[in-house]
Design an enzyme around this catalytic site. Structure first.
Site, PDB file in Angstrom:
ATOM      1  N   HIS A   1      -3.758   4.080   4.663  1.00 36.63           N
ATOM      2  CA  HIS A   1      -4.801   3.068   4.804  1.00 36.63           C
ATOM      3  C   HIS A   1      -6.142   3.648   4.358  1.00 36.63           C
ATOM      4  O   HIS A   1      -6.857   3.062   3.552  1.00 36.63           O
ATOM      5  CB  HIS A   1      -4.884   2.599   6.254  1.00 36.63           C
TER       6      HIS A   1
ATOM      7  N   TYR B   1       4.355   5.647  11.031  1.00 39.93           N
ATOM      8  CA  TYR B   1       4.751   4.282  11.362  1.00 39.93           C
ATOM      9  C   TYR B   1       5.565   3.588  10.263  1.00 39.93           C
ATOM     10  O   TYR B   1       5.985   2.452  10.447  1.00 39.93           O
ATOM     11  CB  TYR B   1       3.521   3.437  11.708  1.00 39.93           C
TER      12      TYR B   1
ATOM     13  N   ARG C   1       0.854  -1.182   0.000  1.00 39.68           N
ATOM     14  CA  ARG C   1       0.000   0.000   0.000  1.00 39.68           C
ATOM     15  C   ARG C   1       0.892   1.234   0.000  1.00 39.68           C
ATOM     16  O   ARG C   1       1.463   1.601   1.011  1.00 39.68           O
ATOM     17  CB  ARG C   1      -0.924  -0.023   1.234  1.00 39.68           C
TER      18      ARG C   1
END
Length: 400
Positions: A299, A308, A295
């Site tokens: 998200h 992160y 990805r």
């Protein structure tokens, strides 16, 4: 061989026997590897855009025949599919940032997994998506603008699932795998030779619903393909915090094959999905396909992946971009020229413009429509709630 499986399962289906596919390759479920074998990708097109030499790579030999019919025109079509899907996805993200959508789940980087698997489907196959399968929707002929009504808050899904055999988007994580399994069990009882495919992500693979779907589909030998897009991150949790073994090996515990495919390789995704669908149609039960991809965006638009993920990781995967990979192959083989790419750019911009215009003119839903179609007949409690809500709305200035 890249397939992890227990011994081959024989069909245990009652009713009409499924016809064997003509010239179908022998299913890989007959072979097994040790549990700790190094995970391998089924790859037919390298990140540099070079076709893999099947003679020198026996691990992909059984899947290569499933794309032997692909022409240069087909490759250009796949490229167009991915470009148009990415353009639509980018426009939807921009619309959310402008306040036109409440939320958006981007597929950036996952185009090959979705287009490859989507183009493997027959018209009579049935799809159960999550909320990110914009590329599969494109392959099924769903108008892209219909995907946006739910994210704008004007409907619960702007298309009829029976028109394109493409179910409504599912927000609840993993539940669609159970729906797909039940539908596939019905297909088997009807004696049809169609198949069902259920999409989900690596994070959803840890949901109890998915495990139950695996078990039911195995026990009842259901004609379903579980297509997991492993994009490495379940929101902010990496895969190493989700599982101790490669994801595709989870199928082994339920008694059906699992395959890991290069999710950025549209040809490999097409081949493996065709292979899995043919297994289902022959009555050989479920398959787990793990499309190993990434990805490249957030998200959803409420997420900030810079919190992160390391920039180096994202950069490494950008070098494996599925669209650039196929473009390199088309250019190197003379399959497309600059005029083709320029025309496609014009076409994609026209799509973006249409999406903007449609979204901004979407009518608001009837405020009282929420009370319709709850019960087939009238219901006293619903009538009471309708009256209360109408009085609440009337209390505002202007009655709205």
């Amino acid at each position: 061989m890249t397939v992890e499986s227990t011994a081959a399962r024989k069909p245990r289906r009652s009713g009409t026997k499924r016809p064997a596919a003509a010239n179908a390759a022998k299913p890989a479920a007959a072979t097994a590897k040790t549990h700790d074998a190094e995970p391998q990708l089924v790859q037919l097109l390298t990140p540099e855009g070079v076709r893999v030499d099947v003679a020198e790579n026996p691990d992909v030999a059984e899947f290569a025949p499933f794309v032997a019919d692909i022409t240069t025109d087909d490759l250009r079509g796949f490229y167009r599919d991915m470009v148009m899907t990415r353009r639509f996805d980018g426009e939807a993200t921009a619309l959310q940032r402008q306040g036109e959508l409440g939320l958006w789940a981007s597929l950036l980087g996952q185009e090959a997994a979705q287009i490859g698997s989507g183009r493997a489907l027959r018209d009579d196959d049935y799809v159960f998506p999550t909320y990110r399968e914009h590329g599969v929707a494109w392959c099924r002929g769903v108008d892209p603008t219909n995907l946006l009504g739910m994210f704008r808050g004007v409907n619960h899904g702007g298309w009829d699932p029976t028109t394109n055999n493409f179910h409504l988007y599912t927000i609840v994580i993993g539940s669609q795998t159970l729906h797909a399994t039940g539908y596939a069990m019905g297909v088997a009882k009807d004696g049809a030779d169609s198949a069902v495919i259920a999409y989900f992500g690596d994070g959803a693979s840890s949901q109890g619903d998915v495990m139950e779907a695996f078990n039911f589909s195995a026990v009842y030998n259901s004609p379903v393909v579980f297509f997991c897009q492993n994009n490495q991150w379940a929101i902010s949790e990496p895969t190493e915090r989700q599982m101790r073994v490669p994801l595709y090996q989870r199928a082994q515990g339920f008694g059906f094959p699992g395959v890991r495919v290069d999710g950025n390789d549209v040809l490999a995704c097409l081949a493996v999905t065709r292979w899995a669908l043919e297994r289902a149609r022959r009555g050989e039960g479920p398959t787990l396909v793990e499309a190993f991809t990434y990805r490249m965006g957030a998200h959803t638009t409420s997420d900030d992946p810079t919190k992160y993920r390391r920039d180096e990781e994202t950069a490494a995967w950008e070098a494996k971009d599925p669209i650039l990979r196929l473009k390199a192959h088309l250019l190197a083989t003379g399959g497309a020229d600059e005029a083709f790419f320029e025309q496609l750019e014009v076409e994609s911009e026209a799509l973006g413009k249409r999406v903007r215009e449609v979204v901004r003119t979407m009518p608001d839903p009837d405020t009282m429509a929420i009370f319709e179609n709850v019960y087939a007949d009238g219901h006293a409690l619903v009538d009471e709630e309708r009256a209360q809500f109408a009085a609440y709305l009337a209390s505002f200035e202007g009655g709205e």
